[in-house]
Each structure stands twice: as structure tokens, then as C-alpha cells.
Design a protein around this motif. Sequence first.
Motif, PDB file in Angstrom:
ATOM      1  N   THR A   1       0.865  -1.170   0.000  1.00 31.82           N
ATOM      2  CA  THR A   1       0.000   0.000   0.000  1.00 31.82           C
ATOM      3  C   THR A   1       0.904   1.222   0.000  1.00 31.82           C
ATOM      4  N   VAL A   2       0.646   2.145  -0.911  1.00 32.35           N
ATOM      5  CA  VAL A   2       1.445   3.359  -1.030  1.00 32.35           C
ATOM      6  C   VAL A   2       0.598   4.528  -0.536  1.00 32.35           C
ATOM      7  N   ARG A   3       1.057   5.200   0.501  1.00 33.56           N
ATOM      8  CA  ARG A   3       0.348   6.359   1.041  1.00 33.56           C
ATOM      9  C   ARG A   3       0.721   7.601   0.232  1.00 33.56           C
ATOM     10  N   ILE A   4      -0.305   8.276  -0.305  1.00 33.62           N
ATOM     11  CA  ILE A   4      -0.044   9.486  -1.086  1.00 33.62           C
ATOM     12  C   ILE A   4      -0.673  10.731  -0.459  1.00 33.62           C
ATOM     13  N   GLU A   5      -1.470  10.514   0.607  1.00 30.45           N
ATOM     14  CA  GLU A   5      -2.110  11.638   1.304  1.00 30.45           C
ATOM     15  C   GLU A   5      -1.974  11.448   2.805  1.00 30.45           C
ATOM     16  N   GLY A   6      -2.165  12.543   3.521  1.00 29.25           N
ATOM     17  CA  GLY A   6      -2.164  12.497   4.980  1.00 29.25           C
ATOM     18  C   GLY A   6      -0.765  12.493   5.561  1.00 29.25           C
TER      19      GLY A   6
ATOM     20  N   ALA B   1       1.926  10.122   4.118  1.00 30.44           N
ATOM     21  CA  ALA B   1       2.259  10.179   2.690  1.00 30.44           C
ATOM     22  C   ALA B   1       3.760  10.006   2.516  1.00 30.44           C
ATOM     23  N   GLY B   2       4.115   9.184   1.529  1.00 35.93           N
ATOM     24  CA  GLY B   2       5.523   8.866   1.297  1.00 35.93           C
ATOM     25  C   GLY B   2       5.889   7.485   1.818  1.00 35.93           C
ATOM     26  N   GLN B   3       4.983   6.877   2.557  1.00 40.93           N
ATOM     27  CA  GLN B   3       5.229   5.561   3.161  1.00 40.93           C
ATOM     28  C   GLN B   3       4.561   4.464   2.337  1.00 40.93           C
TER      29      GLN B   3
ATOM     30  N   LEU C   1       6.323  -5.016   6.487  1.00 43.49           N
ATOM     31  CA  LEU C   1       7.432  -4.269   5.907  1.00 43.49           C
ATOM     32  C   LEU C   1       6.952  -2.840   5.751  1.00 43.49           C
ATOM     33  N   VAL C   2       7.813  -1.886   6.038  1.00 41.29           N
ATOM     34  CA  VAL C   2       7.469  -0.474   5.878  1.00 41.29           C
ATOM     35  C   VAL C   2       8.687   0.244   5.305  1.00 41.29           C
ATOM     36  N   SER C   3       8.426   1.210   4.434  1.00 41.85           N
ATOM     37  CA  SER C   3       9.510   1.970   3.832  1.00 41.85           C
ATOM     38  C   SER C   3       9.035   3.388   3.530  1.00 41.85           C
ATOM     39  N   PHE C   4       9.896   4.348   3.809  1.00 37.21           N
ATOM     40  CA  PHE C   4       9.613   5.748   3.450  1.00 37.21           C
ATOM     41  C   PHE C   4      10.958   6.449   3.261  1.00 37.21           C
ATOM     42  N   PRO C   5      11.681   6.071   2.188  1.00 37.56           N
ATOM     43  CA  PRO C   5      13.045   6.577   1.996  1.00 37.56           C
ATOM     44  C   PRO C   5      13.146   8.093   1.844  1.00 37.56           C
ATOM     45  N   LYS C   6      12.067   8.755   1.456  1.00 37.75           N
ATOM     46  CA  LYS C   6      12.092  10.219   1.333  1.00 37.75           C
ATOM     47  C   LYS C   6      11.344  10.884   2.473  1.00 37.75           C
ATOM     48  N   GLY C   7      11.080  10.127   3.541  1.00 40.82           N
ATOM     49  CA  GLY C   7      10.383  10.666   4.696  1.00 40.82           C
ATOM     50  C   GLY C   7       8.871  10.567   4.560  1.00 40.82           C
ATOM     51  N   LYS C   8       8.193  11.049   5.598  1.00 41.70           N
ATOM     52  CA  LYS C   8       6.732  11.080   5.638  1.00 41.70           C
ATOM     53  C   LYS C   8       6.274  12.542   5.616  1.00 41.70           C
ATOM     54  N   ALA C   9       5.063  12.753   5.161  1.00 36.88           N
ATOM     55  CA  ALA C   9       4.536  14.109   5.013  1.00 36.88           C
ATOM     56  C   ALA C   9       4.514  14.882   6.337  1.00 36.88           C
TER      57      ALA C   9
END
Length: 184
Positions: free
Chosen positions: A134-139, A142-144, A159-167
Motif C-alpha cells: 500500500t502506497v500512502r499518497i495523502e495524509g 504520505a511517502g510511506q 514491511l514499511v519503507s519511506f526513503p524520502k520521509g513522511k509528510a
Amino acid sequence: MSMEATDTMKGLPGLRGTEHIGFTVPDLDEAVRFFVEVIGCEPFYELGPFQSDGDWMETHLNVHPRTVMKRLKFLRCRHGSNFEIFEYSAPGSNGTQPRNSDVGGHHLAFYVDDIGEAVAYLRSHGVRVLGEPTVRIEGPSAGQSWVYFLSPWGMQLELVSFPKGKAYERETDRRLWHPASPHL
């Protein structure tokens, strides 16, 4: 976070963070093999068995007094919390793994740099992955990206990933703990 902000926080005196997470598995050897050989954790020491003829187990662990803690093993998974994995034998114990929606339900989440690569790796090892990431694009998240998978005994993992951080990071200088940034 500044030392001054830490000094004024409420809560346990001297609190530094989570030292370990403990969970019970049906077969300690199977669990250790999975966490070491598939996930990549490092095994440390083992204890057990332990039991008591008195009420020690009930008094100290809130379990049936005749419970036997057969064995426990400590593991470390890179830059995350330690794991204390137990194998018990207890009268009347529930052998069903709780779901996230059950009281006492839980999951362990592992941060990875590339979620697609990690999913492919798990699948190549016969691990059941629940759907696609699941790709979070809002809230605030977002970015996760995240996806659940199951251990061989049915324990829920993520598994979780957010290499560019979260919103949420754009709104504050405060940060949730992150295994790639252990010096927050």
C-alpha cells in the motif's frame, strides 16, 4: 529533541526507550530459524526451562501457576529493538495467533530501504505476503509504503519503507524514531 525538552517531559523517570519486545511462539527453534535465516536477525543467548511449584509464575508473569517457560531466546534485528521470544507450556493456553483486530493483537514492522525488493525476497523464501504494498499518497503518512506478511506460524509482520520521509515531517521538527536515524 533538545535535552531541555526531554527534562520537562512527563512519564517514567529515566525513560530511554524500548529495550525489547517479547512474544510467545509455538516452536522456538522454528521462530529462531525464521528470524535469523529469512529476516536477518542476530541470535544472542537462551534461557530455560523455568517453572515453579508455588505461585511465582502467576504472581510475576500473570500466567497459570503451573506454566512452564520452556525456553526463551534473545535476538537483535539490526538497528531496532531486541526480541525476547518465548516458548511456553501452560494449562488452558490459547494456541491461536491473535489478529490485529483482536484484543492483544499486534504486529512487528521491519523498516526496509526498498519495499519491492524486500517483498520479492520474502516471496522467494516461500513467505506469505498479504497482497501488494500500500502506497500512502495523502495524509501524515504520505511517502510511506507498507505490506503485511505472515511468519510460518501465522504471526503478523509488516514491511514499511519511506526513503524520502513522511509528510508529517514537513509540519514539525519532531520525528518518530526511525532505524536509519538512531540518534534522534
